[in-house]
Design a protein around this motif. Structure first.
Motif, PDB file in Angstrom:
ATOM      1  N   VAL A 264       1.607  33.587  53.027  1.00  0.00           N
ATOM      2  CA  VAL A 264       0.920  34.766  52.522  1.00  0.00           C
ATOM      3  C   VAL A 264       0.816  34.569  51.013  1.00  0.00           C
ATOM      4  CG1 VAL A 264       1.023  37.264  52.224  1.00  0.00           C
ATOM      5  CG2 VAL A 264       1.860  36.222  54.351  1.00  0.00           C
ATOM      6  N   PRO A 265      -0.384  34.565  50.430  1.00  0.00           N
ATOM      7  CA  PRO A 265      -0.503  34.233  49.008  1.00  0.00           C
ATOM      8  C   PRO A 265       0.295  35.194  48.133  1.00  0.00           C
ATOM      9  CG  PRO A 265      -2.556  35.144  49.865  1.00  0.00           C
ATOM     10  CD  PRO A 265      -1.682  34.871  51.047  1.00  0.00           C
ATOM     11  N   GLY A 266       0.771  34.669  47.021  1.00  0.00           N
ATOM     12  CA  GLY A 266       1.563  35.497  46.134  1.00  0.00           C
ATOM     13  C   GLY A 266       1.810  34.846  44.797  1.00  0.00           C
ATOM     14  N   THR A 267       2.689  35.441  44.042  1.00  0.00           N
ATOM     15  CA  THR A 267       3.066  34.930  42.728  1.00  0.00           C
ATOM     16  C   THR A 267       4.028  33.753  42.896  1.00  0.00           C
ATOM     17  OG1 THR A 267       5.047  36.310  42.603  1.00  0.00           O
ATOM     18  CG2 THR A 267       2.984  37.294  41.830  1.00  0.00           C
ATOM     19  N   PRO A 268       4.256  33.005  41.839  1.00  0.00           N
ATOM     20  CA  PRO A 268       5.393  32.079  41.871  1.00  0.00           C
ATOM     21  C   PRO A 268       6.690  32.870  42.023  1.00  0.00           C
ATOM     22  CG  PRO A 268       3.900  31.575  40.042  1.00  0.00           C
ATOM     23  CD  PRO A 268       3.464  32.896  40.601  1.00  0.00           C
ATOM     24  N   TRP A 269       7.744  32.214  42.458  1.00  0.00           N
ATOM     25  CA  TRP A 269       9.068  32.838  42.569  1.00  0.00           C
ATOM     26  C   TRP A 269       9.849  32.529  41.302  1.00  0.00           C
ATOM     27  CZ3 TRP A 269       9.626  30.220  47.990  1.00  0.00           C
ATOM     28  CH2 TRP A 269       8.797  30.886  48.904  1.00  0.00           C
ATOM     29  N   ARG A 270      10.300  33.568  40.627  1.00  0.00           N
ATOM     30  CA  ARG A 270      10.943  33.371  39.335  1.00  0.00           C
ATOM     31  C   ARG A 270      12.185  34.252  39.209  1.00  0.00           C
ATOM     32  NH1 ARG A 270       6.752  36.489  35.155  1.00  0.00           N
ATOM     33  NH2 ARG A 270       7.575  38.595  35.517  1.00  0.00           N
ATOM     34  N   ALA A 271      12.976  34.006  38.154  1.00  0.00           N
ATOM     35  CA  ALA A 271      14.240  34.723  37.973  1.00  0.00           C
ATOM     36  C   ALA A 271      14.020  36.190  37.617  1.00  0.00           C
ATOM     37  CB  ALA A 271      15.076  34.029  36.900  1.00  0.00           C
ATOM     38  N   LEU A 306      15.987  34.914  47.627  1.00  0.00           N
ATOM     39  CA  LEU A 306      14.631  35.346  47.291  1.00  0.00           C
ATOM     40  C   LEU A 306      14.426  36.798  47.702  1.00  0.00           C
ATOM     41  CD1 LEU A 306      11.736  34.686  46.330  1.00  0.00           C
ATOM     42  CD2 LEU A 306      11.253  33.907  48.667  1.00  0.00           C
ATOM     43  N   ARG A 307      13.852  37.570  46.780  1.00  0.00           N
ATOM     44  CA  ARG A 307      13.481  38.954  47.062  1.00  0.00           C
ATOM     45  C   ARG A 307      11.986  39.098  46.827  1.00  0.00           C
ATOM     46  NH1 ARG A 307      18.326  42.714  44.416  1.00  0.00           N
ATOM     47  NH2 ARG A 307      20.042  41.756  45.589  1.00  0.00           N
ATOM     48  N   MET A 308      11.297  39.639  47.829  1.00  0.00           N
ATOM     49  CA  MET A 308       9.838  39.723  47.762  1.00  0.00           C
ATOM     50  C   MET A 308       9.367  41.148  48.059  1.00  0.00           C
ATOM     51  SD  MET A 308       9.008  36.302  50.022  1.00  0.00           S
ATOM     52  CE  MET A 308      10.171  36.859  51.296  1.00  0.00           C
TER      53      MET A 308
END
Length: 350
Positions: A264-271, A306-308
């Motif tokens: 599912v498209p999204g942002t990069p995963w970051r701190a 990871l929290r989305m």
């Protein structure tokens, strides 16, 4: 001083009576190296219970190394979806192409030269499929060796020593006569008797030769260095549906985490958590009325948590942005890794 190893013949006699029935173990003759290799790759970081049905399904689609090598990556990725640690699938696919080009090596060294086959897998395939006199040291074997020889050094520092101790069994005639069976006997002992918690020592064929059992410390071994707390990363994803109910998906880059898998498209995963305005800059189409869905999807990777959050929108038409594709939700879910399932579940509950 290291205690002498118990007799490998005792373990093999136990294995002949109590070996597990597993779909990748042949019933007669030498095991197929492709099937041994596939099972070992699947079993890395995954339980036997989870692998069993997926192994059978994978073989039905790719029955031999030629079929796997000829398949496109998208087919392999779809069949691997949900098994996790997706670099394994990429390595398996690359290794299949190399094996078709040059044939299956029968030695540990030859197998290690194949792209994507590491030291443990090379040892396991060499021993089980080709009866090479080598002991592959997985977690089960490390645990058995740590207890038999009472190795107090914590993991992972003890790995090299435990592998050396396990390999020492190959000096015994019984183990050397049946290397493949001996390796699988060690696997079965660790999985069914010498378990991480509450080992069933009363049923163990090596109880009398176990230094940890003699000292009453078997449940404490192997020791492990405490793991550092995993950092948290944050992501925002965009669930876009068309009038027919299909959802927009894209394929991740070939390299990197979950490489080549659908998402599912999204942002990069970051701190740092995402500011809504910054996150929307990563939406697949601008100007839509994105609505946040309640709740949060969480997934644990080896090195981070990871929290989305999920934003949803519906497109009036069926325009398909470059780099994306429309898929039926059920088909998309089947081809996606489990981290994406968390998002799709969040959409259902929302």
């Amino acid at each position: 001083m290291t205690p002498p190893p118990p007799d490998s013949a005792l373990l093999l006699a136990w294995y002949d009576r109590h070996s597990r029935v597993l779909p990748w173990r042949g019933t007669a003759g030498r095991p197929d190296p492709y099937r041994v290799w596939l099972s070992e790759v699947m079993l890395q970081q995954t339980t036997v219970a989870a692998v069993g049905p997926r192994y059978t399904r994978f073989l039905a689609r790719f029955p031999d190394v030629q079929a796997l090598a000829a398949a496109g990556w998208e087919e392999v990725a779809e069949e691997w979806a949900g098994l996790g640690y997706y670099a394994r699938a990429r390595n398996l696919h690359a290794g299949a192409k190399a094996l078709v080009a040059q044939g299956f090596p029968s030695t540990e060294a030859g197998l290690r030269a194949i792209p994507g086959i590491g030291p443990y897998t090379a040892a396991a395939v060499a021993a089980i499929a080709f009866d090479a006199p080598v002991v592959p040291a997985d977690g089960n074997v490390e645990r058995v060796a740590a207890r038999i020889f009472r190795v107090e050094t914590p993991l992972p520092a003890a790995k090299k020593r435990l592998a050396e101790l396990a390999q020492g069994w190959m000096a015994q005639p019984a183990a050397r006569a049946r290397p493949g069976d001996f390796a699988q006997a060690l696997f079965d002992l660790g999985a069914t008797i010498c378990t991480p918690r509450n080992p069933a020592c009363a049923l163990c064929p090596w109880r009398q030769g176990c230094a940890a059992h003699a000292a009453g410390v078997q449940a404490e071994l192997p020791r492990k260095t405490p793991k550092a707390a995993r950092p948290t990363r944050h992501g925002v994803h965009f669930l876009l549906a068309d009038p027919a109910g299909r959802i927009l998906v894209r394929r991740r880059p070939a390299k990197g985490l979950l490489g080549g898998m659908l998402e599912v498209p999204g942002t990069p995963w970051r701190a740092a958590p995402w500011d809504p305005a910054d996150a929307l800059a990563h939406a697949p189409l601008p100007g839509l009325a994105w609505q946040p869905l309640p709740g949060e999807a969480r997934h644990g990777f080896t090195h981070f948590e990871l929290r989305m959050t999920l934003l949803a929108a519906r497109l009036p038409g069926d325009a398909e942005p470059p780099g994306f594709a429309w898929m039926e939700p059920a088909s998309a879910r089947a081809a996606m890794p489990s981290v994406m399932h968390r998002l799709l579940d969040l959409a259902k509950s929302g």
